[in-house]
Design an enzyme around this catalytic site. Structure first.
Site, short mmCIF file in Angstrom:
data_model
loop_
_atom_site.label_atom_id
_atom_site.label_comp_id
_atom_site.label_asym_id
_atom_site.label_seq_id
_atom_site.Cartn_x
_atom_site.Cartn_y
_atom_site.Cartn_z
N GLY A 115 83.75 -62.92 38.92
CA GLY A 115 84.44 -62.51 37.86
C GLY A 115 82.90 -62.35 36.75
N GLN A 155 77.09 -59.39 31.11
CA GLN A 155 76.69 -59.12 32.35
C GLN A 155 75.40 -58.13 32.47
OE1 GLN A 155 79.36 -62.08 33.83
NE2 GLN A 155 77.13 -63.19 34.03
N CYS A 201 77.13 -67.71 38.85
CA CYS A 201 76.81 -66.98 37.63
C CYS A 201 75.46 -65.79 38.49
CB CYS A 201 76.54 -67.23 36.46
SG CYS A 201 76.19 -66.41 35.28
N LEU A 202 76.33 -64.46 38.06
CA LEU A 202 75.64 -63.15 38.72
C LEU A 202 74.55 -63.24 37.86
CD1 LEU A 202 78.00 -60.57 39.79
CD2 LEU A 202 76.81 -62.07 41.11
N HIS A 217 84.74 -70.02 32.36
CA HIS A 217 83.72 -68.95 32.36
C HIS A 217 83.13 -67.82 31.65
CE1 HIS A 217 79.52 -69.23 34.91
NE2 HIS A 217 79.63 -67.60 34.79
N GLU A 218 83.94 -66.75 31.73
CA GLU A 218 84.12 -65.75 31.79
C GLU A 218 84.40 -65.85 29.53
OE1 GLU A 218 81.83 -63.76 33.55
OE2 GLU A 218 82.99 -65.04 35.28
N HIS A 220 81.23 -66.33 28.30
CA HIS A 220 79.89 -65.31 28.26
C HIS A 220 79.99 -64.99 26.81
CE1 HIS A 220 77.18 -64.79 31.83
NE2 HIS A 220 78.29 -65.89 32.11
NI NI Z 1 78.47 -65.72 34.33
#
Ligand code: NI
Length: 183
Positions: A45, A50, A104-105, A146-147, A150
């Site tokens: 995701g 990001q 998480c990236l 999670h997204e 963000h």
């Molecule tokens: Ni993330």
């Protein structure tokens, strides 16, 4: 073309994303670039913030082998991946929660257990701007939560336990330092 990923310490990650008014070609190009970025980083995701953008959108692509419950059953067999969520919201959720590991990236090499609702209903527009609804379970439900976090400037570090945050404090400090140096 893949885009550079904004890591923890980059102020864009704390911004509140802005509603997308028009799902046009710019948004579709952004979605394509986000997919390239996410696949390169081996994530499932990615939110627009990001990659340094503030559109209210994220993407998810969970491989079939990741979409299984503890007893090996597919959780969301009818959901076609990949998914683009524009102006998403959670409209309903079951009371059941599940604690599971999350990465998480924007937090390379960092993983933490996070409690999430096990099942959610989401509303969003797809890449053609068409309104969609989705019932999601397990990892897909976790990824959506999670997204969505963000887009509200909430990060993995805010969701992990205090104990875990203390345990990771050295790693987190180093990451912030690296991020700030590169800005
Ligand atoms: Ni993330």
């Amino acid at each position: 073309m893949s885009l550079p990923i904004c890591t923890y310490g980059n102020p864009v990650l704390r911004q509140k994303a802005v509603e997308v008014k028009d799902v046009n070609d710019d948004i579709r190009v952004l979605a394509i670039e986000m997919f390239e970025t996410m696949y390169k980083g081996k994530g499932v995701g990615l939110a627009a913030e990001q990659v340094g953008r503030t559109e209210r959108m994220f993407i998810i692509d969970i491989p079939a082998e990741g979409d299984v419950s503890d007893d090996g059953e597919r959780e969301n067999p009818d959901v076609e991946m990949p998914l683009v969520f524009i102006n998403p919201k959670i409209t309903n959720h079951a009371e059941d929660v599940q604690v599971g590991p999350e990465g998480c990236l924007s937090f390379p090499e960092i993983f933490a257990n996070v409690e999430r609702w096990y099942e959610v209903d989401a509303e969003y527009a797809d890449r053609d701007g068409v309104p969609q609804t989705l019932h999601a379970k397990g990892l897909l439900a976790r990824a959506i939560q999670h997204e969505l976090d963000h887009l509200d400037g909430i990060l993995l570090v805010d969701r992990m336990s205090h104990v875990k945050k203390v345990a990771l404090s050295g790693k987190l400090k180093r990451l912030v330092k690296q991020t700030k140096k590169a800005l």
